[in-house]
Design an enzyme around this catalytic site. Structure first.
Site, short mmCIF file in Angstrom:
data_model
loop_
_atom_site.label_atom_id
_atom_site.label_comp_id
_atom_site.label_asym_id
_atom_site.label_seq_id
_atom_site.Cartn_x
_atom_site.Cartn_y
_atom_site.Cartn_z
N ASP A 149 72.83 10.33 55.40
CA ASP A 149 73.05 9.35 56.46
C ASP A 149 72.44 8.02 55.99
O ASP A 149 71.59 8.00 55.10
CB ASP A 149 72.37 9.85 57.74
N ASP B 298 71.77 4.65 58.23
CA ASP B 298 70.87 3.93 59.12
C ASP B 298 69.66 4.81 59.46
O ASP B 298 69.83 5.92 59.95
CB ASP B 298 71.64 3.55 60.40
N LYS C 86 80.09 13.06 62.90
CA LYS C 86 78.94 13.96 62.95
C LYS C 86 78.53 14.19 64.41
O LYS C 86 78.53 13.23 65.16
CB LYS C 86 77.74 13.34 62.22
N ASP D 173 68.37 11.29 59.81
CA ASP D 173 67.22 10.94 60.67
C ASP D 173 67.47 11.32 62.13
O ASP D 173 66.63 11.08 62.97
CB ASP D 173 66.93 9.43 60.59
MG LIG Z 1 70.87 7.52 61.17
#
Ligand SMILES: [Mg+2]
Length: 272
Positions: free
Chosen positions: A9, A11, A181, A206
């Site tokens: 991922d 961000d 996702k 995250d």
């Molecule tokens: Mg993220």
């Protein structure tokens, strides 16, 4: 060494806003140097892979357009596999529109096969009303993702695609199908793009509800980084858990931990 590859991922994992997370550039460029395959997975459908690549290159990541897989790409490919040369009414931006064109779709204003909702900052209530009427007349409701909100990098949040989808679902009484996702559609497509088996795939993310849930359900090895939206104190609220928890990807520069992550099969091979 067993073959392994990474779905990563972006961000909150490799950058926050326009700043790379310390250690992320070294980690990603290190994967490239080691010849380990990786693909960036994002639920942001706003930008094309080229736009995203430009941003990453500016931060110092040695990556190409083809290293980026967006939920807009997953959505367009999924729909093209279900209905060739279909039509869509889109509430979204350039990234999503480009991918739909690339997949052979026409963007229409009347009687579309699909109403597709993506990320966007310029949504007009008129287009929402139009979409609701199309859905009620039989167009299928597709969401690029259901993220309720998106962090903006300064401690503030904005409404995500999922918030708009919820409005359309509520108004029309029809549930959307989401491709991004944690949907297995996007998780599987990404794994296949890297030509990896379930056992060879490691996801670093995250966000528990998208990255870790999606990858964990697929049987991939999961690594949660606490450098983004999920905090350690949140973990008690989830029935599932990541295989590894790290403070940031900088921890993976430690060879011992890195070998542990890539050495660990997620589930016994016999189970898949
Ligand atoms: Mg993220």
């Amino acid at each position: 060494m067993k073959k392994k590859g990474f779905l990563i991922d972006m961000d909150g994992v490799i950058y926050k806003g326009s700043e790379p997370i310390p250690g992320a550039v070294e980690f990603i460029n290190g994967l490239r140097d080691k010849g380990l395959p990786f693909l960036f997975l994002t639920n942001n459908s706003q930008r094309t892979s080229r736009d995203v690549c430009y941003k990453l290159n500016k931060m110092g990541f040695k990556v190409n357009d083809t290293d980026i897989f967006t939920c807009a790409m997953a959505t367009a490919r999924y729909l093209a596999s279900k209905k060739e040369n279909g039509t869509a009414y889109v509430i979204g931006e350039g990234g999503l529109l480009t991918e739909l064109y690339n997949a052979g779709y026409s963007i229409v204003d009347d009687q579309p096969d699909y109403v597709i909702i993506g990320e966007g900052r310029t949504i007009m209530l008129e287009s929402v009303d139009k979409a609701i009427n199309m859905i009620m007349k039989g167009a299928k409701l597709i969401a690029t993702n259901l993220d309720p909100n998106c962090p903006m990098g300064d401690g503030k949040y904005r409404a995500g695609c999922g918030a708009l989808v919820a409005m359309l679902e509520f108004a029309s009484g029809i549930k959307a199908f989401s491709v991004g996702k944690p949907s297995p559609v996007m998780m599987r497509m990404a794994r296949k793009a890297l030509q990896l088996t379930t056992d060879e795939t490691v996801m670093i993310g995250d966000t528990m509800g998208t990255d870790i849930l999606g990858a964990g359900s697929m049987g991939f090895t999961t690594v949660l980084t606490l450098s983004g939206v999920t905090h350690e104190s949140d973990l008690a609220h989830f029935g599932y858990s990541p295989d590894f928890i790290i403070k940031s990807v900088k921890d993976l520069l430690d060879e011992e931990l890195f070998m542990k992550v890539i050495g660990e099969p997620a589930l016994a091979e016999a189970e898949y």
